[in-house]
Design a protein around this motif. Structure first.
Motif: not given
Length: 739
Positions: A7, A10, A21, A96, A123, A126, A130, A144
């Motif tokens: 998180e 993003l 991205f 994002n 976000a 995503f 994950q 990340s």
């Protein structure tokens, strides 16, 4: 990899990293669209550079975007798609950013204007996917790492917190004290906990290849908490180093050098990520509050201008938390209660903000907006803001402790651990009003007492306070019955009732909750016991034990206070009513002082007996009585709600309240219950209820509360409100009884 790390990546994506991205989005969407291929670039006929289209289904178009202005980006894209691709029916927008419910209106507009269904993948989309597969998990980590690691290695995350402090080391101290307090055991001594945090702050940039000597760590810690004896600070620092070397830091004994362990660096990374995400969430919450409050104040600010105001709200918030922490620490250091009030917010804004505003922002417009927003954040925060600011408040309090006295635990041992506390009418009346608040977790006065009881305190009221509550309730009922014929100031409890949005006709029925007709005083006592664990217990026998001269000085002081107030608020002068009110305060003030005579050798803050009040004159009473009659100084019996909250958070009985419970402690009590009541409250409430006839009662109440809050903001502080107004109600009620 943790969800919060992903998180963080993003939300901190830079626009120059759009290719990263794009790759992430492709990996996450590949299961849903196996034949996904890019059309961006050559021959895209005006489409965005990151516009994609699945080859088997030309009715669906996808766009990946890192644009901050997402709403305009979507609208421009929809217009371009409709121009060049008439057969497209679905636009999937992949971003994002955290959009959530804010997309609803844009989705409606796109459907109406371009006949496109907008599917948002933000976000949260995503994050929820994950760990769907090994591929998505690997893609999330690959995405990340290059974003998170450089940001956490940079000192900016530490420096932007504590911006009211002058040095980077001091700011680092507050951040690490906050994180240590969140993670630390509730039963660990404050001195040990605090110096372990300071040592970690000093070692924050270390690893196996970048170590610090013992002497360098000591120097760094001394720079965080200056003005103390060097030997004592070094003693606590060395003790912390030795303790931590067994668990969280590595020690090269031959060189006597240290660094954080790998595991501790990972823990610090996760904690900093959590800290930063809560930090960012708070900024968004502040921006929303600024929009609402600027509209209520009838000020015209654009979004860009309001974003410039956010840092000033943050600075004001942190100044408030720091000053409150300093006031509490000073209380423990000096042995006398330091009163800290909401008025500090206005002073902070006026002193620190007006000279530093950027061009285009006018202080006369911005300061009321900032002040109102700071108060709203503190009184009505979201759950995430509550958690973040509560932890930060404790961090500032610990930092203030260490600046006052390095051995915080020794200072805390001087504070009472089993308090017996009497409430006056100003402290008890909000408990009645708070049952109007539907959400129990938002009843800040009731919650404060509840947690304090868990920390070992016991609460009482005298029969005089019960009597005052009885007269106030009866006076408020009389006001409701008279309706438009009522010419005096509206009683506090009736005002609070109207403020909740409820219909005025039901007021008397509502007050039966705490006062019936057969034994009204007993009913009030029973309510206080059931709701807040407050027992009725007189102090008259203790008052009789006082020296005649000392008792006379205190009686005279309170009679003069009440006579002066009656003249100041309504110009009346009724000695009998003033005497009656004074007697009630004397019983509390002097009764608590005399009850302390049986305590074994208590220090100034070690006394078990206290008087809890919101009355500012009570907090000055001990000093003024001594000056007035040239008496030997004596310890004030008065406690403030703010001290009570701080005591529960970091006091000697803090282990009796769980960490989750402590996070729920109010940041600031809701003083809107006591002041800021706008003129024409009845007219505003009634007109709103008429306009909204037919809607659900919940919506009607919410709209009435919003309109009254807007009226209060536009008018600002009201002279004839607050505690003096409550006392004016009591005087008027007592006068009606005596005549």
């Amino acid at each position: 990899m943790g969800r919060r790390r992903f998180e963080f990546a993003l939300l901190n994506l830079n626009w120059t990293q759009w290719e990263s991205f794009e790759h992430l989005a492709s990996m996450f969407l590949s299961d849903e669209y196996p034949s996904l291929r890019t059309l961006a670039g050559i021959g895209d006929r005006g489409r965005d550079a990151m516009l994609w289209q699945p080859e088997d289904d030309p009715s669906v178009v996808l766009q990946y975007s890192v644009s901050q202005d997402w709403s305009e980006k979507i609208k421009d894209t929809a217009q371009t798609i409709r121009k060049h691709f008439e057969g497209t029916r679905i636009l999937i927008y992949v971003t994002n950013l955290q959009i959530g419910a804010k997309i609803d209106q844009v989705r409606t507009d796109i459907r109406r204007e371009h006949n496109l269904f907008l599917d948002m993948r933000d976000a949260t989309w995503f994050l929820d996917r994950q760990n769907r597969s090994l591929a998505t998990s690997a893609a999330a980590e690959e995405f990340s790492a290059p974003i998170v690691e450089p940001l956490l290695a940079n000192t900016s995350l530490v420096e932007q917190t504590g911006n009211v402090l002058n040095s980077v080391e001091a700011r680092a101290a507050v951040v690490f004290l906050t994180m240590q307090w969140e993670d630390g055991a509730r039963d660990k001594g404050l001195t040990k906990l605090s110096f372990e945090a300071l040592v970690k702050a000093a070692l924050r940039d270390t690893d196996n290849d970048r170590r610090m000597s013992r002497s360098a760590v000591c120097v760094a810690v001394r720079s965080m908490i200056q003005y103390h004896d060097r030997a004592e600070v070094d003693k606590h620092t060395n003790s912390a180093l030795d303790r931590l070397a067994k668990r969280q830091i590595r020690h090269w004994k031959q060189e006597d050098e240290f660094c954080l362990s790998f595991v501790e660096r990972q823990r610090r990374t996760e904690a900093l990520i959590e800290f930063e995400l809560l930090n960012r969430s708070l900024d968004l919450e502040i921006l929303d509050m600024l929009r609402r409050n600027s509209a209520a104040l009838e000020q015209e600010f654009g979004t860009g201008e309001l974003k410039k105001v956010v840092p000033y709200v943050r600075r004001g918030l942190e100044s408030f938390l720091m000053r409150r922490g300093e006031a509490f620490a000073q209380s423990l250091s000096d042995g006398r209660m330091v009163v800290f009030t909401v008025e500090e917010i206005k002073e902070i804004c006026s002193t620190h903000l007006c000279g530093s505003l950027p061009a285009g922002l006018v202080a006369a417009e911005v300061i009321p907006l900032v002040s109102a927003t700071i108060e709203e954040v503190l009184v009505r925060p979201s759950s995430s803001a509550q958690r973040y600011l509560r932890a930060l408040a404790d961090g500032y309090t610990l930092f203030a402790f260490l600046r006052e006295v390095p051995d915080a635990q020794r200072a805390m041992r001087k504070v009472f651990s089993n308090g017996r506390v009497w409430l006056d009418t100003s402290a008890a009346l909000p408990l009645l009003a708070e049952i109007l608040i539907d959400e129990e977790e938002k009843r800040s006065y009731t919650r404060s007492l509840d947690f304090a009881r868990r920390a070992g305190m016991k609460f009482y009221v005298t029969p005089g306070v019960i009597e005052e509550l009885f007269h106030h309730i009866r006076h408020a009922r009389h006001c409701q019955e008279r309706g438009d014929a009522w010419r005096s100031r509206m009683p506090f409890l009736f005002s609070a009732y109207l403020w909740s949005g409820r219909p005025k006709e039901s007021f008397k029925k509502w007050t039966v909750e705490f006062m019936g007709s057969r034994q009204p005083r007993a009913d009030i006592a029973e309510f206080l016991l059931d709701v807040a664990g407050i027992k009725e217990r007189p102090l008259a026998s203790e008052v009789k034990q006082a020296n005649e001269g000392f008792r006379w000085s205190i009686v005279r002081y309170w009679e003069e206070v009440h006579l002066g107030r009656s003249l100041a608020t309504d110009g009346s002068r009724d000695p009998e009513v003033a005497k009656q009110l004074a007697n009630h305060d004397v019983e509390n003030f002097l009764g608590v002082i005399m009850a302390r005579q049986k305590e074994p050798g208590a220090g100034s803050l070690g006394h078990e007996h206290w008087w809890l009040t919101l009355d500012r004159r009570a907090h000055r009473a001990a000093k003024e009585i001594c000056q007035q009659d040239d008496l030997e100084p004596f310890d004030s019996p008065v406690m403030s709600y703010d001290f009570l909250i701080q005591y529960v958070a970091v006091g000697p009985r803090r282990a009796d309240v769980t960490k989750d419970e402590e996070r729920l402690l109010p940041l600031m009590l809701d003083m809107s219950l006591l002041d800021g009541i706008p003129e024409g409250i009845l007219e505003i409430a009634e007109s709103a209820r008429d306009e909204l006839a037919g809607l659900s009662e919940r919506l009607v109440r919410r709209e009435i509360r919003d309109r009254l809050n807007n009226a209060r903001l536009r008018r600002g502080p009201v002279a004839r409100a607050g505690l003096e107004a409550i006392e004016s109600d009591l005087r008027e009620a007592l006068v009606s009884v005596s005549h």
